[in-house]
Scaffold this motif. Structure first.
Motif, short mmCIF file in Angstrom:
data_model
loop_
_atom_site.label_atom_id
_atom_site.label_comp_id
_atom_site.label_asym_id
_atom_site.label_seq_id
_atom_site.Cartn_x
_atom_site.Cartn_y
_atom_site.Cartn_z
N CYS A 322 0.84 -1.22 0.00
CA CYS A 322 0.00 0.00 0.00
C CYS A 322 0.87 1.26 0.00
O CYS A 322 0.61 2.21 -0.74
CB CYS A 322 -0.93 0.03 1.21
SG CYS A 322 -2.22 -1.23 1.20
N SER A 323 1.92 1.28 0.85
CA SER A 323 2.74 2.49 0.92
C SER A 323 3.64 2.61 -0.31
O SER A 323 3.84 3.70 -0.84
CB SER A 323 3.56 2.55 2.22
OG SER A 323 4.28 1.36 2.42
N GLY A 324 4.16 1.47 -0.82
CA GLY A 324 4.94 1.51 -2.05
C GLY A 324 4.09 2.00 -3.21
O GLY A 324 4.54 2.75 -4.08
N GLY A 325 2.83 1.58 -3.22
CA GLY A 325 1.90 2.01 -4.28
C GLY A 325 1.53 3.47 -4.18
O GLY A 325 1.15 4.10 -5.18
N PRO A 337 0.12 14.62 0.32
CA PRO A 337 -1.01 14.41 1.24
C PRO A 337 -2.16 13.61 0.61
O PRO A 337 -2.73 12.73 1.27
CB PRO A 337 -1.44 15.84 1.58
CG PRO A 337 -0.20 16.66 1.41
CD PRO A 337 0.55 16.03 0.27
N GLU A 338 -2.47 13.89 -0.67
CA GLU A 338 -3.58 13.15 -1.32
C GLU A 338 -3.24 11.66 -1.40
O GLU A 338 -4.10 10.81 -1.25
CB GLU A 338 -3.83 13.60 -2.78
CG GLU A 338 -3.93 15.06 -3.07
CD GLU A 338 -2.58 15.77 -3.07
OE1 GLU A 338 -2.23 16.36 -2.02
OE2 GLU A 338 -1.88 15.75 -4.11
N ASN A 339 -1.96 11.36 -1.66
CA ASN A 339 -1.59 9.96 -1.82
C ASN A 339 -1.50 9.23 -0.48
O ASN A 339 -1.70 8.01 -0.43
CB ASN A 339 -0.31 9.82 -2.64
CG ASN A 339 -0.59 10.12 -4.11
OD1 ASN A 339 -1.70 9.89 -4.59
ND2 ASN A 339 0.39 10.65 -4.82
N TRP A 340 -1.25 9.95 0.61
CA TRP A 340 -1.38 9.31 1.93
C TRP A 340 -2.84 8.93 2.14
O TRP A 340 -3.15 7.83 2.62
CB TRP A 340 -0.92 10.23 3.08
CG TRP A 340 0.57 10.37 3.26
CD1 TRP A 340 1.27 11.54 3.37
CD2 TRP A 340 1.55 9.32 3.39
NE1 TRP A 340 2.62 11.29 3.55
CE2 TRP A 340 2.82 9.93 3.57
CE3 TRP A 340 1.47 7.92 3.38
CZ2 TRP A 340 4.00 9.20 3.74
CZ3 TRP A 340 2.65 7.19 3.54
CH2 TRP A 340 3.89 7.82 3.71
N GLN A 341 -3.75 9.83 1.78
CA GLN A 341 -5.18 9.52 1.94
C GLN A 341 -5.56 8.28 1.12
O GLN A 341 -6.29 7.42 1.58
CB GLN A 341 -6.06 10.72 1.53
CG GLN A 341 -5.90 11.95 2.44
CD GLN A 341 -6.05 11.61 3.92
OE1 GLN A 341 -6.88 10.81 4.32
NE2 GLN A 341 -5.20 12.22 4.75
N TRP A 342 -5.02 8.23 -0.10
CA TRP A 342 -5.26 7.06 -0.97
C TRP A 342 -4.76 5.79 -0.27
O TRP A 342 -5.42 4.77 -0.25
CB TRP A 342 -4.51 7.27 -2.29
CG TRP A 342 -4.59 6.12 -3.26
CD1 TRP A 342 -5.55 5.92 -4.21
CD2 TRP A 342 -3.68 5.01 -3.37
NE1 TRP A 342 -5.30 4.76 -4.91
CE2 TRP A 342 -4.16 4.18 -4.42
CE3 TRP A 342 -2.52 4.64 -2.70
CZ2 TRP A 342 -3.52 3.00 -4.80
CZ3 TRP A 342 -1.87 3.46 -3.08
CH2 TRP A 342 -2.37 2.66 -4.12
#
Length: 359
Positions: A322-325, A337-342
């Motif tokens: 998930c974090s690599g993605g 920030p948007e990709n942390w939410q993702w």
């Protein structure tokens, strides 16, 4: 699954060793620029400061701009270990510190402000007179990256500057294999082991494994590396010349020497081994790669988060994917920030424990 003491208040749970602070200049460029700079495209090849500045000026005329990347060049604190540590604090709320040195220049100040903004403890980072290392990361249309680091005269921390105080009370030390830092790596591992700190090592690059395999094998055979991360290229390079050099064989080899071994397989996910247990976890289908920079570094963030939270091997790999993605969805090794939410959404969908920071 994870073992060890609870870190005392104010002591980072995880420490990253990055001897030289580094600034990344990340840009999307068209392939015609790649054909005009020295070295093969795709790899990482050291350059002098004049060459680095020349590439940066060329980049401005070969930018591929896109509606979702308003700023064509992103400049940020870089380096594999910094990416992993920043990911752990910013995305997972794990207390982390970094051990290393930065120069008394604009790049050094930028490194410090970027890392401290993300909550990383910088009390083990020393300022020295001289330049801070820089790297240009050129990303093509399909997300492949070409790196040109300038490290030659950059300031860095030396082996004799490390103290037991630096490591006291922490649970993990994260480092990246590198021949130029071998002395400081060995010193850090020695002190970490005296302090009962687990050591996680990333194999850096297939070129590094190919050219400096002997000292790497000595490190692994020492039994001091508790967790090792390798990507597919590094894994096959490790067993080059053996009749069986596939990722599974490399995983077995690493697991002979390390408690936890992980081989990441890009779009095919990853395989990992701990004791007798072997797991295979697919990558996240919904991750669209804009830039592969930092995918392995952020995978490590998620995996280490899982270990310190006591998750199973399978869950550690799933959080890692998930974090690599999340990092490959925009330019550079820093997650937006948007990709942390993702990522939190992906973690939730998979029924994994969501980091406290987000709850």
């Amino acid at each position: 699954m994870g073992a060890g003491r609870v870190p005392k208040e104010g002591t980072p749970m995880i420490l990253g060793l990055q001897p030289a602070a580094l600034i990344d200049h990340v840009a999307r460029v068209d392939w015609s620029l790649l054909s005009r700079i020295p070295g093969d495209s795709g790899g990482s090849f050291p350059v002098a400061i004049e060459e680095l500045e020349h590439i940066l000026s060329e980049v401005k005329t070969h930018i591929l701009s896109s509606p979702d990347e308003p700023s064509p060049i992103r400049t940020m604190a870089g380096g594999s270990v910094a990416n992993t540590i920043r990911g752990l604090t910013a995305g997972f709320g794990i207390t982390c510190g970094i051990i290393g040195a930065y120069g008394d220049d604009e790049q050094g100040r930028l490194f410090v402000s970027n890392m401290s903004f993300n909550g990383v403890d910088l009390s083990r980072l020393r300022m020295k007179k001289g330049p801070t290392a820089q790297c240009v990361c050129l990303v093509d249309e399909v997300g492949n990256r070409t790196m040109r680091p300038c490290l030659s005269n950059a300031v860095k921390i030396q082996a004799d500057e490390l103290t037991r105080e630096d490591f006291k009370g922490s649970k993990w030390l994260v480092l990246r294999y590198g021949i130029f830092n071998l002395e400081v790596i060995n010193a850090a591992i020695r002190i970490a082991k005296q302090e009962g700190v687990f050591v996680s090592m990333d194999l850096a690059s297939f070129e590094m494994v190919r050219k400096f395999k002997l000292p790497l094998l000595q490190l692994l055979e020492s039994g001091d590396i508790d967790l090792c991360f390798a990507n597919e290229d590094e894994a096959s390079e490790l067993l080059r010349g053996e009749k069986n050099a596939d990722p599974e064989a490399a995983l077995e080899f690493l697991a002979k020497h390390c408690q936890w071994a992980v081989v990441t397989l890009g779009a095919k996910g990853c395989i990992a081994k701990h004791g007798k247990e072997i797991v295979r976890v697919p990558a996240i289908g919904e991750a669209k790669a804009v830039d592969a920079t930092g995918a392995g570094d952020l995978f490590a963030s998620g995996f280490l988060y899982g270990l310190v939270k006591g998750l199973s091997l399978d869950e550690c790999c799933r959080v890692g994917s998930c974090s690599g993605g999340s990092v490959i969805r925009s330019l550079g090794g820093e997650v937006t920030p948007e990709n942390w939410q993702w990522m939190y959404k992906q973690i939730q969908i998979k029924g994994l424990p969501i980091p406290e920071i987000h709850k």
